[in-house]
Design a protein around this motif. Structure first.
Motif, short mmCIF file in Angstrom:
data_model
loop_
_atom_site.label_atom_id
_atom_site.label_comp_id
_atom_site.label_asym_id
_atom_site.label_seq_id
_atom_site.Cartn_x
_atom_site.Cartn_y
_atom_site.Cartn_z
N ASP A 74 1.79 3.82 -1.91
CA ASP A 74 1.64 4.72 -0.77
C ASP A 74 1.81 3.99 0.56
O ASP A 74 1.05 4.19 1.50
N GLY A 75 2.83 3.12 0.63
CA GLY A 75 3.13 2.43 1.88
C GLY A 75 2.21 1.29 2.23
O GLY A 75 2.22 0.81 3.37
N LYS A 76 1.42 0.83 1.26
CA LYS A 76 0.48 -0.25 1.53
C LYS A 76 0.58 -1.35 0.49
O LYS A 76 0.78 -1.10 -0.70
#
Length: 264
Positions: A74-76
């Motif tokens: 999730d983009g992390k």
């Protein structure tokens, strides 16, 4: 070892005999070096890492375990390891592209094989999964407890107690884990240093509502399948149904091959 989820290109990081790190990729049936000369790169320094001279009770460096596993979700960038906090087992969530922001929680688990609660052992390998409609960090530690942490509880500055759902055998270190699909179901696949490759049905994890909180000899909690496959060093998903494996043979050679869940 990692597979680019978009291009499906395989990358392997190795260390040369002189200590130099080298990045390799698979080109046809050959491993070739990836030139880093003209590649752009960004980096981030971890907050609250153990001091360079910090030692454990056996005199071993704690700083070497600042990173015990990494993932991306999730983009992390997700990072497990040890910190300089009183409860040193930690989990960091770092937005990518990198900024100054690092969300960090300290972790606590009940380890049945050791018969005690622990806060100073790092997660050895992890993945994320949605179980009963909720997202979890699915993690395993040395001597192989399998633990769930609700992702929405891993907030900055919090101390989070995981739910131990299985003990999968002492005297072992989990090495890698991925989630694969079997028809309409999902299966957790985990490689180990001593035990054979193991598979756990997520539907069995979902139906296990309790937590282990008493000493365990052998195995306990959610059941799992111990396959005949041994000495799988690393793996990564090629897609939802296939995995790339690096496996050591009896003569010392290392094979690189792909398989679907049913072949494991």
């Amino acid at each position: 070892m990692a597979v680019n989820p978009i291009s499906k290109k395989l990358y392997i990081a190795v260390q040369n005999s002189d200590g130099t790190p080298v990045l390799l990729t698979l080109d046809g049936d050959k491993l070739v070096a990836v030139s880093l000369k003209d590649l752009s790169a960004t980096s981030v320094a971890l907050n609250n890492a153990p001091a360079e001279d910090a030692k454990d009770q056996r005199g071993r460096s704690l700083r070497i375990s600042s990173i015990s596993d990494i993932g991306f979700d999730d983009g992390k960038l997700l990072v497990s390891g040890l910190s300089n906090h009183e409860f040193s087992s930690s989990f960091k969530s770092i937005p990518y592209p990198f900024t100054a922001k690092q969300d960090e929680s300290t972790l606590e688990i009940y380890h049945g094989a050791h018969g005690k609660y622990e806060t100073a052992a790092p997660i050895r390998t992890f993945t994320t999964a949605v179980i009963n409609g909720k997202k979890y960090l699915v993690a395993s530690y040395t001597c192989t407890p399998l633990v769930l942490f609700a992702m929405d509880e891993l907030k900055p500055g919090t101390h989070v107690k995981g739910r131990t759902v299985a003990e999968m055998g002492a005297g072992n270190s989990p090495l890698d884990m991925v989630t694969l699909k079997r028809n309409n179901d999902e299966v957790l696949v985990m490689t180990n240093s001593k035990h054979p490759l193991a598979k756990v049905d997520y539907k069995n994890i979902a139906s296990f509502e309790g937590t282990l909180s008493e000493p365990v000899k052998g195995t306990a909690g959610v059941g799992f399948t111990a396959t005949p496959m041994k000495d799988v060093l690393q793996m990564d998903k090629l897609d939802d149904t296939q995995v790339v494996l690096m496996q050591k043979k009896e003569n010392g050679d290392v094979d690189l091959w792909t398989a679907n869940e049913s072949a494991l």
